[in-house]
Design a protein around this motif. Sequence first.
Motif, PDB file in Angstrom:
ATOM      1  N   TYR A  36     -12.011 -16.963 -15.375  1.00 62.30           N
ATOM      2  CA  TYR A  36     -12.673 -18.236 -15.041  1.00 62.30           C
ATOM      3  C   TYR A  36     -13.373 -18.021 -13.681  1.00 62.30           C
ATOM      4  O   TYR A  36     -14.199 -18.780 -13.156  1.00 62.30           O
ATOM      5  CB  TYR A  36     -12.255 -19.379 -15.237  1.00 62.30           C
ATOM      6  CG  TYR A  36     -11.746 -19.864 -16.756  1.00 62.30           C
ATOM      7  CD1 TYR A  36     -12.687 -20.299 -17.587  1.00 62.30           C
ATOM      8  CD2 TYR A  36     -10.630 -19.266 -17.178  1.00 62.30           C
ATOM      9  CE1 TYR A  36     -12.554 -20.662 -18.860  1.00 62.30           C
ATOM     10  CE2 TYR A  36     -10.107 -19.442 -18.798  1.00 62.30           C
ATOM     11  CZ  TYR A  36     -11.224 -20.010 -19.531  1.00 62.30           C
ATOM     12  OH  TYR A  36     -11.063 -20.707 -20.608  1.00 62.30           O
TER      13      TYR A  36
ATOM     14  N   GLN B  62     -12.282 -24.879  -9.277  1.00 62.91           N
ATOM     15  CA  GLN B  62     -12.843 -23.484  -9.259  1.00 62.91           C
ATOM     16  C   GLN B  62     -12.333 -22.817  -8.310  1.00 62.91           C
ATOM     17  O   GLN B  62     -12.037 -21.456  -8.432  1.00 62.91           O
ATOM     18  CB  GLN B  62     -14.302 -23.592  -9.028  1.00 62.91           C
ATOM     19  CG  GLN B  62     -15.079 -22.377  -9.061  1.00 62.91           C
ATOM     20  CD  GLN B  62     -14.992 -21.703 -10.467  1.00 62.91           C
ATOM     21  OE1 GLN B  62     -15.224 -22.247 -11.651  1.00 62.91           O
ATOM     22  NE2 GLN B  62     -14.661 -20.281 -10.592  1.00 62.91           N
TER      23      GLN B  62
ATOM     24  N   CYS C 165      -9.692 -20.889  -9.710  1.00 61.95           N
ATOM     25  CA  CYS C 165      -9.587 -19.986 -10.757  1.00 61.95           C
ATOM     26  C   CYS C 165     -10.165 -18.476  -9.597  1.00 61.95           C
ATOM     27  O   CYS C 165      -9.875 -17.473 -10.144  1.00 61.95           O
ATOM     28  CB  CYS C 165     -10.851 -20.171 -11.281  1.00 61.95           C
ATOM     29  SG  CYS C 165     -10.762 -21.971 -12.503  1.00 61.95           S
TER      30      CYS C 165
ATOM     31  N   PHE D 247      -7.265 -23.773 -20.750  1.00 63.22           N
ATOM     32  CA  PHE D 247      -7.849 -22.545 -20.420  1.00 63.22           C
ATOM     33  C   PHE D 247      -7.023 -21.241 -20.888  1.00 63.22           C
ATOM     34  O   PHE D 247      -7.569 -20.103 -20.986  1.00 63.22           O
ATOM     35  CB  PHE D 247      -7.879 -22.249 -18.905  1.00 63.22           C
ATOM     36  CG  PHE D 247      -6.600 -22.209 -18.111  1.00 63.22           C
ATOM     37  CD1 PHE D 247      -5.911 -20.971 -18.223  1.00 63.22           C
ATOM     38  CD2 PHE D 247      -6.325 -23.330 -17.599  1.00 63.22           C
ATOM     39  CE1 PHE D 247      -4.766 -20.760 -17.491  1.00 63.22           C
ATOM     40  CE2 PHE D 247      -4.841 -23.161 -16.848  1.00 63.22           C
ATOM     41  CZ  PHE D 247      -4.074 -22.190 -16.937  1.00 63.22           C
TER      42      PHE D 247
ATOM     43  N   HIS E  21     -11.687 -14.530 -25.153  1.00 63.66           N
ATOM     44  CA  HIS E  21     -11.443 -15.254 -23.705  1.00 63.66           C
ATOM     45  C   HIS E  21     -12.730 -15.332 -23.143  1.00 63.66           C
ATOM     46  O   HIS E  21     -13.781 -14.823 -23.522  1.00 63.66           O
ATOM     47  CB  HIS E  21     -10.722 -14.393 -22.944  1.00 63.66           C
ATOM     48  CG  HIS E  21      -9.825 -15.318 -21.816  1.00 63.66           C
ATOM     49  ND1 HIS E  21      -9.880 -16.632 -22.004  1.00 63.66           N
ATOM     50  CD2 HIS E  21      -9.235 -15.062 -20.805  1.00 63.66           C
ATOM     51  CE1 HIS E  21      -9.136 -17.070 -20.957  1.00 63.66           C
ATOM     52  NE2 HIS E  21      -8.719 -15.930 -20.025  1.00 63.66           N
ATOM     53  N   VAL E  22     -12.918 -16.129 -22.059  1.00 68.79           N
ATOM     54  CA  VAL E  22     -14.406 -16.200 -21.414  1.00 68.79           C
ATOM     55  C   VAL E  22     -14.775 -15.032 -21.005  1.00 68.79           C
ATOM     56  O   VAL E  22     -16.130 -15.259 -20.889  1.00 68.79           O
ATOM     57  CB  VAL E  22     -13.923 -17.264 -20.273  1.00 68.79           C
ATOM     58  CG1 VAL E  22     -13.281 -16.668 -19.204  1.00 68.79           C
ATOM     59  CG2 VAL E  22     -15.231 -17.847 -19.962  1.00 68.79           C
ATOM     60  N   ASP E  23     -13.957 -13.898 -20.669  1.00 68.10           N
ATOM     61  CA  ASP E  23     -14.803 -12.724 -20.221  1.00 68.10           C
ATOM     62  C   ASP E  23     -14.992 -11.628 -21.377  1.00 68.10           C
ATOM     63  O   ASP E  23     -14.897 -10.477 -21.223  1.00 68.10           O
ATOM     64  CB  ASP E  23     -13.730 -11.959 -19.222  1.00 68.10           C
ATOM     65  CG  ASP E  23     -12.346 -11.688 -19.790  1.00 68.10           C
ATOM     66  OD1 ASP E  23     -12.217 -12.303 -20.780  1.00 68.10           O
ATOM     67  OD2 ASP E  23     -11.815 -11.099 -18.926  1.00 68.10           O
TER      68      ASP E  23
END
Length: 594
Positions: free
Chosen positions: A207, A265, A268, A448, A490-492
Motif C-alpha cells: 500500500y 500513508q 505504509c 489491509f 492483494h493491492v499489488d
Amino acid sequence: MRNNTEGPVVVGVSAHFHDSAVAVLVGGELVGAAHEERFTRVKQDPDIPREALRHTLREAGLTLADVDCVAYYEDPVKKLDRQLWMGLPQVPDSRPDALFRLDADRPFRDIREALGFDGRVEIVDHHLSHAASAYYFSGFADSAVLTVDAVGEWATTTWGRGDGDHLELIGETRFPHSLGLLYSTITGHLGFEVNEGEYKVMGLAPYGEPRFADRVRKLIDVTADGTFELDLAYFDFRNPQGMGTEKLTELLGVPPRVPESEIEQIHCDLARSLQLVTEETLLALAARAKRLVPSDNLCMAGGVALNVVATRRVVEEGPFKNVFVQPAAGDAGGSLGAAAVAHQRITGRRIAARRMRSALLGPATPADEVARTLKGAGARDFLDFRDREGDLLAAVADRLAAGKVIGWYHGRMEFGPRALGSRSILADPRGADMRDRINASVKMREAFRPFAPAVLAEKAGEHFRLDHPSPFMLETCEVTSPLDLPAITHVDRSARVQTVTEEDNGRFYRLIRAFEERTDCPIVLNTSFNLRGEPIVRTPEDALLCFLRSSIDCLVLEDFVIDRAALPTAWRIWFEGTRPPRTSAVSDSVYTLL
C-alpha cells in the motif's frame, strides 16, 4: 511398541524462547511434528512441549520408552554467553519470570524432569538446526544453505554447505548485527507486535511507496561480498519499551505509531521501504551463498525465510536454479533440524533423502470421536456424512458457491505457521466483499491483510504466474487469472499461492474440484482456522468454540456439517460476539532476547 530394526527414534525439541515444538523421526522418516501452542492455547508458547510430545508419540504408535535420543535445538551454554555479554536486561512487567531463562541447565532439567526422558541428549546449535531443517528435508544431493533470523546463540545469519550425508556451516554474521532484528525493530516502531506483526508489515507494504528506503539503508551496511552490519547507534536491544533509539525516530522522521491507532500513508510507506531493503539484503546474502557453494540448489530457513515476498525475489532473481524453503522455517522448525542432525550423528547417514511433501504432521481426530464430541456438547441438528464423502463435498461446495464462509477441519493438523487445508477457513475468492467480511467479522483483524488462494495444482498456471509447485504458501506471485478474484488478490496484484494435489491433500483437493464443477473456479480462499491472537485450532472443541465466537457460516468437522442456523439458540445467545482474552507468551514491543 516399535520394531527395533526400523532404526533410531529421535525426538527434536525447540523450547524456552517462543513457539516450542517437537518432531519425531523413526529410522530417518519424519512421522510427526506439532507446536505446543496448539495444545495449551497459549500463542507462541515457549515452554517445554510436554503435550505436543505426548500426542505426537501417541499418533505415531510410540511411547517415551521407544525414544533413543532427544535433540535440543540450540546450545544453552553458548546462548547464556551471549545473554551475559549483553548484561542483565530490564525485565518487562509482563514477563517477571524472564530471568529464569538465564539458566543453561534448564533444557537438560526439563528434558529429564518435565518430559521424563533419561536417555541420550544431543545439543545442536541453533542455526545448524535451521540449516538441517532445510537441507535434510529438501531432497537435494548437494546444496548451498542460507539461514537468516533474529538471533540464535550468537549467529543471526549463516551460510552452509550440504553434500550428501554431511552438512556444515562455513560462515556467519553474529549478534547484534541482524536482518531479522532490523525488521522486528521497525515492526515495533510501526505499532505491531514484535515476533508476530512482521507478517502485518509485509502485508501493509504494497500500500506504500519506498520513499524512506534510503533512510532505512542507513541502518544496515551491506558489503559487496554479501556480509552486513547494523549501525548500532539506532538500536537498543535491551530496552523492553522498544528496540529503536531516539536517533532512529529522528532518522526515519516517522514517530512511533501507537498500537491499534489509525494506519496512515506514512506507515505504509515506511513498511514498503523496510520490505524493499530486506529484499535487497536477502538477495545479497543469497549471492554470497552461491559464491561460497557453487551448487544449483539453495536451501533456506530461519524466520526471515518466511518473508514470502523476499523469498520470491530470491527464487526469480537469485543465482540458483532450485530453491527449497523449510515450510516451518521459524524456531518451531528447529525441532526438525535438531532431530535430523542427531540421526546423522547416531547413524552416520542423513535422514531419508526425499523432498518434504506434506506439512500435515500433527494429530488427527477420528470421525466417531467427533460425533461423540458433538453429542456430548448437546448438538443435535448436524448433518452426518460418514461413509458418504461425495455427498459431503457436494454439500460443502454448494455452500461455498452460495457465498458461505466455511470452517474446515479434516485429517492431521498442519505443522508450521500456515493452514494448508486441514485446519482452514474457506470461502469463494470471487466475492467482492469477502476479504473485508472475513477480516472484520471472522478473523477480527486489520482490513489491509490479504488472504491466500488454494488452487488445483494442474490449473495453477492458468491463474497465477507460477511455473512450479508451491504446496506450502512460501512465496508470492502475480495473479494473471481471467477470473475476477478480489478476495485473494492483494493491492499489488500478488497472491501467496498454495498448489493442491490429490496425492498430498486428498479430501481438500476433491473439495476444490467439486467447487470448480459448480463455478468453473478451481480456487478457494484459504486462511488459518483461528481468531486474531489465538493459535490455530487443534481439536473439534477448539473448532466449535472458534465457530461460535466468529461469524463463520458453516462448520465442517470431519464427516459432519453444522450450519449456523442449526445451532441451539442458547449457544448463539451465549457465544456470538464474545471474545476470549488474548493470551500470548511474547512481548508486544521487543524481540525477547533473553
